[in-house]
Design a protein around this motif. Structure first.
Motif, PDB file in Angstrom:
ATOM      1  N   GLU A   1       7.078   8.872 -13.490  1.00 24.94           N
ATOM      2  CA  GLU A   1       5.911   9.486 -13.818  1.00 24.94           C
ATOM      3  C   GLU A   1       4.678   8.280 -14.119  1.00 24.94           C
ATOM      4  OE1 GLU A   1       6.817   6.209 -17.068  1.00 24.94           O
ATOM      5  OE2 GLU A   1       8.491   8.108 -15.783  1.00 24.94           O
ATOM      6  N   ASN A   2       4.356   6.760 -13.060  1.00 24.16           N
ATOM      7  CA  ASN A   2       4.231   5.940 -13.082  1.00 24.16           C
ATOM      8  C   ASN A   2       3.791   5.566 -11.741  1.00 24.16           C
ATOM      9  OD1 ASN A   2       2.071   6.411 -14.597  1.00 24.16           O
ATOM     10  ND2 ASN A   2       3.422   5.067 -16.639  1.00 24.16           N
ATOM     11  N   GLU A   3       3.785   6.438  -9.898  1.00 24.63           N
ATOM     12  CA  GLU A   3       4.122   6.205  -8.864  1.00 24.63           C
ATOM     13  C   GLU A   3       2.905   5.676  -8.855  1.00 24.63           C
ATOM     14  OE1 GLU A   3       5.315   7.967  -4.913  1.00 24.63           O
ATOM     15  OE2 GLU A   3       5.355   9.283  -6.167  1.00 24.63           O
ATOM     16  N   HIS A   4       3.080   4.780  -7.810  1.00 24.88           N
ATOM     17  CA  HIS A   4       1.616   4.063  -7.578  1.00 24.88           C
ATOM     18  C   HIS A   4       1.657   2.870  -6.671  1.00 24.88           C
ATOM     19  CE1 HIS A   4       4.602   1.081  -9.824  1.00 24.88           C
ATOM     20  NE2 HIS A   4       3.613  -0.031  -8.783  1.00 24.88           N
ATOM     21  N   TYR A   5       0.538   2.500  -6.318  1.00 24.57           N
ATOM     22  CA  TYR A   5       0.457   1.367  -4.798  1.00 24.57           C
ATOM     23  C   TYR A   5      -0.929   0.702  -4.718  1.00 24.57           C
ATOM     24  CZ  TYR A   5      -3.523   5.103  -3.468  1.00 24.57           C
ATOM     25  OH  TYR A   5      -4.684   5.657  -3.291  1.00 24.57           O
ATOM     26  N   ILE A   6      -1.154   0.174  -3.842  1.00 24.97           N
ATOM     27  CA  ILE A   6      -2.800  -1.294  -4.174  1.00 24.97           C
ATOM     28  C   ILE A   6      -3.063  -0.770  -2.799  1.00 24.97           C
ATOM     29  CG2 ILE A   6      -3.463  -3.501  -3.679  1.00 24.97           C
ATOM     30  CD1 ILE A   6      -0.975  -4.001  -5.484  1.00 24.97           C
ATOM     31  N   GLU A   7      -4.341  -0.699  -2.835  1.00 24.87           N
ATOM     32  CA  GLU A   7      -4.747  -0.389  -1.669  1.00 24.87           C
ATOM     33  C   GLU A   7      -5.156  -1.750  -1.018  1.00 24.87           C
ATOM     34  OE1 GLU A   7      -9.068   1.240  -2.879  1.00 24.87           O
ATOM     35  OE2 GLU A   7      -8.354   3.065  -3.892  1.00 24.87           O
ATOM     36  N   PRO A   8      -6.007  -1.362  -0.160  1.00 26.51           N
ATOM     37  CA  PRO A   8      -5.510  -2.276   0.772  1.00 26.51           C
ATOM     38  C   PRO A   8      -6.669  -3.751   0.544  1.00 26.51           C
ATOM     39  CG  PRO A   8      -5.151  -1.119   3.211  1.00 26.51           C
ATOM     40  CD  PRO A   8      -5.725  -0.490   1.142  1.00 26.51           C
TER      41      PRO A   8
ATOM     42  N   GLY B   1      -8.313  -3.374  -2.503  1.00 30.50           N
ATOM     43  CA  GLY B   1      -6.905  -3.620  -3.565  1.00 30.50           C
ATOM     44  C   GLY B   1      -6.652  -3.500  -5.155  1.00 30.50           C
ATOM     45  N   SER B   2      -7.339  -2.098  -4.617  1.00 32.55           N
ATOM     46  CA  SER B   2      -7.226  -1.484  -5.872  1.00 32.55           C
ATOM     47  C   SER B   2      -6.094  -1.277  -6.654  1.00 32.55           C
ATOM     48  CB  SER B   2      -8.594  -0.495  -6.550  1.00 32.55           C
ATOM     49  OG  SER B   2      -9.416  -0.674  -5.992  1.00 32.55           O
ATOM     50  N   PHE B   3      -5.153  -1.149  -7.737  1.00 31.97           N
ATOM     51  CA  PHE B   3      -4.471  -1.028  -8.485  1.00 31.97           C
ATOM     52  C   PHE B   3      -4.545   0.724  -8.587  1.00 31.97           C
ATOM     53  CE2 PHE B   3      -0.304  -1.686 -10.636  1.00 31.97           C
ATOM     54  CZ  PHE B   3       0.211  -0.650 -11.348  1.00 31.97           C
ATOM     55  N   ASN B   4      -4.109   1.874  -7.878  1.00 34.84           N
ATOM     56  CA  ASN B   4      -3.704   3.024  -8.153  1.00 34.84           C
ATOM     57  C   ASN B   4      -2.129   3.931  -8.482  1.00 34.84           C
ATOM     58  OD1 ASN B   4      -6.383   4.050  -7.128  1.00 34.84           O
ATOM     59  ND2 ASN B   4      -6.521   2.252  -5.482  1.00 34.84           N
TER      60      ASN B   4
ATOM     61  N   TRP C   1       0.720  -0.902  -0.147  1.00 34.72           N
ATOM     62  CA  TRP C   1       0.006  -0.309   0.118  1.00 34.72           C
ATOM     63  C   TRP C   1       0.955   0.916   0.331  1.00 34.72           C
ATOM     64  CZ3 TRP C   1       0.016  -3.563   3.997  1.00 34.72           C
ATOM     65  CH2 TRP C   1       1.007  -2.869   4.094  1.00 34.72           C
ATOM     66  N   ARG C   2       1.653   0.910  -0.307  1.00 39.26           N
ATOM     67  CA  ARG C   2       3.725   2.132  -0.056  1.00 39.26           C
ATOM     68  C   ARG C   2       3.566   2.847  -1.119  1.00 39.26           C
ATOM     69  NH1 ARG C   2       4.679   3.518   5.117  1.00 39.26           N
ATOM     70  NH2 ARG C   2       4.642   1.955   6.241  1.00 39.26           N
ATOM     71  N   PRO C   3       3.732   4.173  -1.891  1.00 42.82           N
ATOM     72  CA  PRO C   3       3.488   4.237  -3.184  1.00 42.82           C
ATOM     73  C   PRO C   3       5.088   3.691  -3.264  1.00 42.82           C
ATOM     74  CG  PRO C   3       2.812   6.048  -1.923  1.00 42.82           C
ATOM     75  CD  PRO C   3       2.558   4.860  -0.950  1.00 42.82           C
ATOM     76  N   HIS C   4       5.262   3.395  -4.713  1.00 44.89           N
ATOM     77  CA  HIS C   4       6.159   3.405  -5.512  1.00 44.89           C
ATOM     78  C   HIS C   4       6.308   3.341  -6.554  1.00 44.89           C
ATOM     79  CE1 HIS C   4       4.365  -0.571  -5.933  1.00 44.89           C
ATOM     80  NE2 HIS C   4       5.840  -0.928  -6.908  1.00 44.89           N
ATOM     81  N   VAL C   5       8.018   3.457  -7.066  1.00 47.42           N
ATOM     82  CA  VAL C   5       8.300   2.673  -8.810  1.00 47.42           C
ATOM     83  C   VAL C   5       9.101   2.358  -9.079  1.00 47.42           C
ATOM     84  CG1 VAL C   5       9.705   4.863 -10.454  1.00 47.42           C
ATOM     85  CG2 VAL C   5       8.505   5.787  -8.365  1.00 47.42           C
TER      86      VAL C   5
ATOM     87  N   TYR D   1      -6.805   1.713 -11.685  1.00 46.24           N
ATOM     88  CA  TYR D   1      -6.801   1.393 -13.001  1.00 46.24           C
ATOM     89  C   TYR D   1      -7.589   0.314 -13.340  1.00 46.24           C
ATOM     90  CZ  TYR D   1      -2.141   3.188 -14.080  1.00 46.24           C
ATOM     91  OH  TYR D   1      -0.891   4.279 -14.424  1.00 46.24           O
ATOM     92  N   SER D   2      -8.579  -0.053 -14.261  1.00 41.16           N
ATOM     93  CA  SER D   2      -9.092  -1.537 -14.354  1.00 41.16           C
ATOM     94  C   SER D   2      -8.275  -2.678 -14.349  1.00 41.16           C
ATOM     95  CB  SER D   2     -10.225  -1.921 -16.102  1.00 41.16           C
ATOM     96  OG  SER D   2     -10.493  -2.300 -16.098  1.00 41.16           O
TER      97      SER D   2
END
Length: 154
Positions: free
Chosen positions: A126-133, A96-99, A64-68, A113-114
């Motif tokens: 440009e695409n730092e992201h994380y997954i919701e719990p 668990g959404s990918f954000n 759930w922590r943002p990362h690249v 994302y879908s």
């Protein structure tokens, strides 16, 4: 690969070989899709190959922590990431959404994302992201990574 083998319960050498064949087929299809989507002339598979199984239970991996991606893995050079879901949101798991974090519109905006089809994105800042719990069930996905540098091909 060992995590995938344990997760899928592969016990025989022939099953392991079949798993490798199937993963190579999927990897090649995703490689073609990266080539098509981003218009790169040469793209090569690189390490790691990741299997994630995320449940609502406590995890040692802080997904759930943002990362690249390009900054996350040492000893490799990742230019493109591809995530293939093996479970379905709303059916097999909730949450668990990918954000992706978008810093271009002010403080930041979150855009999910879908989970239909493979998720393809460039692996840079440009695409730092994380997954919701994950709230219930199990979110299962395979992550493949690709590079433009043949020196990092696996």
């Amino acid at each position: 690969m060992e995590d995938i083998v344990v997760f899928l319960g592969v016990r025989k050498k022939t099953d392991l070989e079949e798993l490798r064949v199937q993963l190579n087929i999927v990897r090649n299809l995703l490689q073609d899709k990266v080539h098509e989507t981003f218009g790169v002339n040469h793209v090569y598979p690189t390490q790691p190959l990741g299997l994630t199984l995320i449940t609502g239970e406590v995890s040692s991996i802080e997904y759930w922590r943002p990362h690249v991606d390009i900054l996350t893995y040492e000893d490799t050079l990742i230019h493109y990431s591809a995530v293939l879901y093996l479970s379905s949101s709303g059916q097999d798991f909730t949450g668990g959404s990918f954000n992706r974090i978008d810093y271009t519109g002010g403080p930041y905006q979150i855009s999910g994302y879908s989970s239909e089809g493979p998720l393809l994105f460039t692996a840079g800042e440009e695409n730092e992201h994380y997954i919701e719990p994950v709230l219930s069930g199990a979110r299962i996905a395979l992550a493949f990574f690709f590079t433009c540098d043949p020196d990092y091909t696996n």
